[in-house]
Design an enzyme around this catalytic site. Structure first.
Site, PDB file in Angstrom:
ATOM      1  N   ASP B 221      46.200  28.305 -33.789  1.00 55.04           N
ATOM      2  CA  ASP B 221      46.893  27.174 -33.165  1.00 55.04           C
ATOM      3  C   ASP B 221      46.218  25.860 -33.534  1.00 55.04           C
ATOM      4  O   ASP B 221      45.000  25.784 -33.550  1.00 55.04           O
ATOM      5  CB  ASP B 221      46.851  27.357 -31.638  1.00 55.04           C
ATOM      6  N   HIS B 313      59.089  28.556 -37.993  1.00 57.90           N
ATOM      7  CA  HIS B 313      58.572  27.499 -37.119  1.00 57.90           C
ATOM      8  C   HIS B 313      57.946  26.356 -37.910  1.00 57.90           C
ATOM      9  O   HIS B 313      58.190  25.188 -37.617  1.00 57.90           O
ATOM     10  CB  HIS B 313      57.544  28.109 -36.152  1.00 57.90           C
TER      11      HIS B 313
END
Ligand SMILES: [Cu+2]
Lengths: 164, 403
Positions: B221, B313
Site C-alpha cells: 500500500d 485498479h
C-alpha cells in the site's frame, strides 16, 4: 563548559537519566514554577465559587523561601492551603506559616495536597481561560504566573476555616 | 513565569555531580555495564523515539506510519464561539506539545501512563460544518467542501463527518490510549465525540524504513506516494496560498473502506493481480520487476491482451494529469469477526492534498466509474478536514482562524 558537562552526563548516566543529554542548561532563576494550572469543576461555574491552583515550585537559591500568600484579579481572596485530617476527615484549610521550600528543594502543589486557594471568584471560570496569579514569597521576589484553567475531577476537599 | 524547567534544573544538578566522578569514569564503567546499558536502551528504543511538534507543519502527516492510530471527530457544543475555540486550541496545543515529548499533560490524573514519546503525533483539523457554525466560511481553503456523493459509497453516519478532528498516532497502544484520553478530556468542555476509529500498521522493526506496509488484502500500500521531505511532497500536500492559518496546512480526506475478504480470498493469485494491476509479492506493476518501475499501460501479451487490464485498479487510480496526485497514509482496521467467520476489516484511508478539485476528486471519479476492486471494497465512512499549519513555541494551533 556546559557542553562538556552535558557530554559527561550522557556517558555516565546513560541508563538512568534518559533525556538529560538534550536538556539545555539555562540561566537559573531564583525560583522556578512550572506545570501550573487552575481547576475547573461545578464549583467554578458561577461567580462566588472557589477552586485550587497547582504547580511545581523549585527553590534554586541556597537559602530557604516561603510561599506565604497569593493574589489574583480573578478572586476576591487568595490563600495558601493544605489538606489535612480534621475530625477524622480530609479537609482543606489555610496553611499556617505558608509553604517553606528548602534550598534546592522542589515542592508539588497538587489536588489533595498543598494548593493556592482562589475564593470568591469574580466570574465563572472558563475552561482554557488564562488565570493571572501573583505568588507572594518571603525570601525571594514575588512571582507573577499565568495558569490555564483545566477540568479535573480530583481535588474536591471540604473547606474548613481555621481563621478566627 | 520562570523559563527554567524542573527537568532542566535537575539535569544541571546532576551535571555537577557527574563532573566530580568524571575523571575516573572509564575505570569503573566497564564493558559489562556498558553492554547492560546498551541492552536496556535497545529494549526501550521504540518508546524513546520522538517526533518534533513545532514547525511549519503539524506533525502526524509527513512521516513514516506509526503502529497504532485513533481518529477522533467531535461536534461542537451549542454556544461554542470563536473565543471558546481559541481556549480549546490553547489547551490542545499545550497537551500535544507535552505528549509528543513523552511528558504528561497538565492536570493528568494518571501521569504514570505517559511512558514516553513512542513517536506520538496529534494533528488537528476542521470540517466544513464547523466553518458554517462559526461563520468562518471565508477562511476555508480553496476547493474545501464536503465530498460529492460517489455511487460506490455506502456511507454510515457513525463513521462520517465531524466539526473537528484530532488524529493521534503512536508506536505504543498504551501511550496512544492515554494521550487520546487526555485530549478528549480537555475537549469535552467544547464538543462531544461524534466518532472515533482505531487502526494499525506493521509493528516497528517489522518492515525496513521506507518500505510500505501491506494492507489486509495483501497488497503493498502507498506505492507512488510523493517521497517524504521532497519538493514533490511540498508541492502536492502543503497549501501555500489563501488564509494565513492554512498556509503550511493541508486538506485531509478520510475514508473508512471496508474489505470483503472472504470473497477476495476466493480469487486465485493471478486474478487478484489482474484486479490490482500489480504483482502481490513485490508490488511491481504487471510485466515489471520492481514496485517503483514505471507502469506500461500499453503493454500487450502474446495474445494481444493488455498486460494491465482496463478494469485494473492502478489503471483507474493513475494520475491523468501531473497534479492529480496526493499523499496517502492508510492504516488498517479490524473490529472483530462475525459468527460466520467474516472479519470486519478494512482501511482507515487518508489522502492529503492542496486542492480537492484537482487532486482527490478526479481520481475518485475514475475509480467510481470502473474499477473492479470496487467489488471487494466499500467506502463506509467519509469526512474532510482542513488541517491547520504548524506552530512555533508560544503559539496556539489555528489561532489566526479564531482570533
Ligand atoms: Cu483550599
Amino acid at each position: 563548559m556546559k557542553k562538556i558537562f552535558a557530554a559527561l552526563v550522557a556517558t555516565l548516566f546513560l541508563t538512568t537519566l534518559t533525556g538529560c543529554a538534550e536538556a539545555k542548561p539555562e540561566a537559573v532563576a531564583e525560583v522556578s514554577i512550572v506545570d501550573g494550572w487552575v481547576r475547573v469543576y461545578e464549583g467554578t461555574e458561577a461567580a462566588g465559587g472557589m477552586t485550587g491552583g497547582f504547580a511545581t515550585i523549585t527553590n534554586n537559591l541556597d537559602s530557604e523561601i516561603t510561599l506565604v500568600g497569593a493574589s489574583s484579579e480573578s478572586a476576591m481572596m487568595t490563600e495558601v492551603h493544605e489538606v489535612a485530617m480534621v475530625d477524622g476527615k480530609m479537609k482543606m484549610q489555610a496553611k499556617e506559616g505558608g509553604i517553606t521550600i528548602a534550598p534546592g528543594e522542589t515542592v508539588s502543589l497538587e489536588p489533595g495536597g498543598l494548593h493556592v486557594m482562589l475564593m470568591g471568584l469574580k466570574q465563572p471560570l472558563l475552561i482554557g481561560e488564562e488565570v493571572k496569579i501573583t505568588l507572594d514569597f518571603e525570601g525571594t521576589d514575588d512571582v507573577a504566573v499565568v495558569w490555564p484553567a483545566k477540568e479535573s475531577l480530583a481535588g474536591d476537599e471540604e473547606y474548613v476555616s481555621n481563621q478566627e | 513565569m520562570s523559563k527554567v524547567s524542573r527537568r532542566g534544573f535537575l539535569a544541571g544538578a546532576s551535571a555537577s555531580a557527574g563532573a566530580i566522578v568524571g575523571a575516573s569514569a572509564g575505570a569503573w564503567f566497564g564493558a559489562d555495564q556498558a553492554a547492560a546499558a546498551a541492552e536496556i536502551k535497545s529494549q526501550t528504543a521504540v518508546l524513546k523515539r520522538k517526533e518534533k511538534f513545532y514547525g511549519a507543519h503539524q506533525n502526524g502527516i509527513e512521516l513514516e506510519l506509526q503502529t497504532f492510530t485513533n481518529f477522533v471527530a467531535f461536534d461542537l457544543l451549542d454556544g461554542v464561539d470563536r473565543a471558546a475555540m481559541l481556549r480549546w486550541m490553547s489547551l490542545l496545543t499545550d497537551d500535544i506539545a507535552r505528549l509528543t515529548q513523552g511528558d504528561a499533560a497538565l492536570a493528568d490524573a494518571q501521569p504514570q501512563l505517559a511512558l514516553g514519546p513512542a513517536r506520538l503525533t496529534a494533528t488537528v483539523g476542521f470540517g466544513p460544518a464547523m466553518f458554517e457554525k462559526l461563520g468562518l466560511e471565508h477562511q476555508m481553503p480553496d476547493s474545501f467542501k464536503n465530498l460529492p456523493a460517489f455511487k460506490i459509497d455506502a456511507l454510515k453516519s457513525e463513521f462520517s463527518g465531524g466539526d473537528v478532528l484530532i488524529h493521534v498516532s503512536a508506536d505504543d497502544p498504551i501511550v496512544l490510549s492515554h494521550a487520546v484520553r487526555r485530549l478528549i478530556t480537555d475537549s469535552l468542555g467544547f464538543a462531544s465525540v461524534r466518532w472515533s476509529q482505531q487502526g494499525f500498521s506493521n509493528a516497528q522493526g517489522v518492515v525496513p524504513h521506507g518500505v510500505r506496509q501491506r494492507n489486509l488484502m495483501g497488497q503493498v500500500d502507498g506505492t507512488d506516494n510523493p517521497g517524504l521531505a521532497t519538493d514533490d511532497f511540498e508541492n502536492l500536500v502543503w497549501i501555500n496560498d489563501g488564509p494565513n492559518w492554512i498556509q503550511g496546512g493541508t486538506i485531509m480526506v478520510f475514508r473508512r473502506i471496508a474489505m470483503q475478504l472472504n470473497t477476495w480470498d476466493q480469487l486465485g493469485r493471478v486474478e487478484k493481480e489482474q484486479v490490482i494491476g500489480r504483482t502481490l509479492d513485490t508490488g511491481a506493476p504487471l510485466g515489471k520487476a520492481n514496485e517503483t518501475d514505471v507502469i506500461d499501460f500499453d503493454a500487450v501479451d502474446a495474445n494481444g491482451l493488455k498486460v494491465i487490464p482496463d478494469f485494473a485498479h492502478i489503471r483507474r487510480a493513475h494520475a491523468h494529469a501531473p497534479g492529480e496526485r496526493f499523499f496517502r497514509r492508510p492504516f488498517n482496521y479490524e473490529t472483530g469477526v462475525s459468527a460466520d467467520g467474516n472479519p470486519d476489516v478494512g482501511l482507515l484511508w487518508t489522502a492529503y492534498q492542496r486542492n480537492l478539485d484537482t487532486q482527490f476528486i478526479p481520481v475518485q471519479r475514475r475509480l467510481e466509474r470502473f474499477d473492479l476492486l470496487n467489488k471487494w471494497t466499500t467506502p463506509i465512512g467519509s469526512a474532510v478536514f482542513a488541517i491547520a499549519k504548524g506552530v512555533q513555541p508560544g503559539q496556539v494551533l489555528a489561532a489566526e482562524l479564531f482570533a
